[in-house]
Design a protein around this motif. Structure first.
Motif, short mmCIF file in Angstrom:
data_model
loop_
_atom_site.label_atom_id
_atom_site.label_comp_id
_atom_site.label_asym_id
_atom_site.label_seq_id
_atom_site.Cartn_x
_atom_site.Cartn_y
_atom_site.Cartn_z
N GLN A 100 14.70 -19.42 82.99
CA GLN A 100 16.07 -18.99 83.26
C GLN A 100 16.27 -17.50 82.99
OE1 GLN A 100 18.89 -21.52 81.25
NE2 GLN A 100 18.11 -23.39 82.20
N THR A 101 15.67 -17.02 81.91
CA THR A 101 15.84 -15.61 81.56
C THR A 101 15.12 -14.70 82.55
OG1 THR A 101 15.98 -16.23 79.24
CG2 THR A 101 15.56 -13.92 79.73
N THR A 102 13.88 -15.02 82.87
CA THR A 102 13.12 -14.14 83.77
C THR A 102 13.62 -14.22 85.21
OG1 THR A 102 11.42 -15.87 83.96
CG2 THR A 102 11.04 -14.11 82.35
N TRP A 156 10.16 -7.44 74.77
CA TRP A 156 10.24 -8.84 74.37
C TRP A 156 9.86 -9.00 72.89
CZ3 TRP A 156 5.71 -12.19 73.75
CH2 TRP A 156 6.05 -13.51 73.44
N ARG A 200 16.76 -14.37 86.11
CA ARG A 200 17.86 -13.40 86.17
C ARG A 200 17.34 -11.98 86.09
NH1 ARG A 200 22.01 -11.22 82.35
NH2 ARG A 200 23.88 -10.85 83.61
N LEU A 201 16.35 -11.76 85.22
CA LEU A 201 15.76 -10.43 85.08
C LEU A 201 15.13 -9.97 86.39
CD1 LEU A 201 14.77 -8.01 83.37
CD2 LEU A 201 12.78 -9.40 82.75
N ALA A 226 13.69 -21.77 78.74
CA ALA A 226 14.23 -20.48 78.29
C ALA A 226 13.58 -19.33 79.05
CB ALA A 226 14.02 -20.32 76.79
N GLY A 252 20.26 -20.11 73.45
CA GLY A 252 20.62 -18.70 73.55
C GLY A 252 22.11 -18.45 73.61
N ASP A 253 22.92 -19.53 73.64
CA ASP A 253 24.37 -19.42 73.70
C ASP A 253 24.94 -19.86 72.36
OD1 ASP A 253 26.95 -19.09 74.71
OD2 ASP A 253 26.51 -20.16 76.58
N GLN A 282 12.61 -7.58 70.78
CA GLN A 282 13.77 -8.48 70.74
C GLN A 282 13.50 -9.67 69.82
OE1 GLN A 282 16.67 -7.93 71.66
NE2 GLN A 282 16.77 -6.71 73.52
N LYS A 328 26.29 -13.20 76.40
CA LYS A 328 26.31 -13.34 77.86
C LYS A 328 27.41 -12.49 78.46
CE LYS A 328 28.95 -17.68 77.65
NZ LYS A 328 28.92 -19.13 77.97
#
Length: 317
Positions: free
Chosen positions: A89-91, A140, A93-94, A86, A256-257, A143, A214
């Motif tokens: 993949q998130t960071t 973070w 894209r960030l 998690a 997350g989906d 969130q 998303k």
């Protein structure tokens, strides 16, 4: 000013250069070599040769933190791997997104940048990095608090805090005739169109206490704990060049989906909607006492048979 090298960039963001092999990282951190490799892959990094000196003191420190958390017995290896995936993949894209923003803001859009201009990007990044890092941690944590609040709201409906399936509203909003418009625009105009659409959708969804799950270029997927929140979002989002489809029912939250028949139905209803309209399923329509819904003719939808759609409108009162 000389052109920055890859080593310069890595030194700025992760500290002094590589000193360790993967086996040495495992030995210094107390994590098994097998788990260290699995964590590295889950974070999104390439598998390197056993004798590759590619890891830094920061890598050792991070892996040591993982070892400490595992040592408490509060999480197991599988949970650590899932959390690492998690995070990775998130960071990823960030980081890509933020790098593109900085480069787009500081480098000329046409032509090759000079060494001095590239060096200036690195210099500005170095000055801003501590502030961005502090804001990142704060956002973070905020969130996480918002996610916990949403779970409690869902729990009020589903009678459990972490349900395997949760009942919520799911919505898709997409830009009408996006393919045609994409052909008419140059790359920069297309990027502005997509970013403007995604930014507005994100702002509206957040303002109503819901979650943007998303973005898919010309389409966004959002969820809301209650039908009323979803309706308010759709009414604020929809315009002449946009359409929205929504459904209410059980979904499976994962990675997350969200998945399940409710999500699929919302997507199919979006395809039925005309420009500037909102189409919802019967379950959502029945739950909206304070909104105006109009029943339209039953339609066959792929994979789901015949469904009874409704059009959601702004209340005449």
């Amino acid at each position: 000013m000389t052109r920055p090298t890859a080593e310069d960039i890595e030194r700025l963001f992760v500290g002094p250069g590589a000193r360790y092999t993967r086996a040495e990282v495992a030995a210094h951190s107390g994590v098994s070599p097998e788990l260290a490799e699995r964590l590295w892959r889950a974070l999104g990094f390439a598998t390197l040769a056993d004798d590759a000196v590619a890891f830094t003191d920061a890598d050792v420190a991070a892996m040591r933190q993982v070892s400490t958390m595992l040592g408490t017995g509060l999480i197991d290896d599988d949970t650590a791997i899932r959390m690492a995936r998690a995070l990775g993949q998130t960071t990823a894209r960030l980081a890509q997104w933020q790098a593109e923003i900085m480069i787009g803001a500081m480098l000329p859009p046409d032509g090759s940048p000079t060494d001095e201009q590239i060096g200036k990007v690195l210099e500005v990044s170095e000055r801003l990095l501590p502030g961005f890092e502090q804001v990142l941690v704060h956002v973070w944590r905020s969130q996480l608090a918002a996610a916990g609040t949403r779970l409690l709201t869902i729990a009020d409906i589903n009678e459990e805090v972490a349900p395997t399936r949760a009942t919520m509203a799911v919505g898709f909003a997409d830009l009408v005739s996006f393919t045609r418009r994409a052909r008419e625009l140059d790359e920069r105009e297309l990027a502005d169109l997509v970013e403007g659409f995604e930014s507005r959708a994100a702002d509206v969804v957040a303002a109503h206490g819901a979650r943007l799950v998303k973005t898919l270029g010309d389409e966004v997927l959002f969820t809301a704990p209650t039908p009323e929140q979803a309706a308010a979002i759709a009414l604020e989002l929809v315009g002449e060049e946009m359409r929205v489809g929504m459904a209410y029912g059980p979904v499976l939250p994962m990675m997350g989906d969200v998945f399940g028949t409710t999500v699929n139905l919302a997507a199919r209803l979006t395809a039925l909607a005309r420009p500037g309209t909102i189409v919802v399923d019967a379950a959502l329509a029945e739950a909206l006492d304070a909104f105006e819904v109009v029943r339209i003719r039953r339609r066959p939808v792929r994979g789901l048979g015949m469904v009874q759609p409704y059009v959601l409108r702004r209340s005449s009162s």
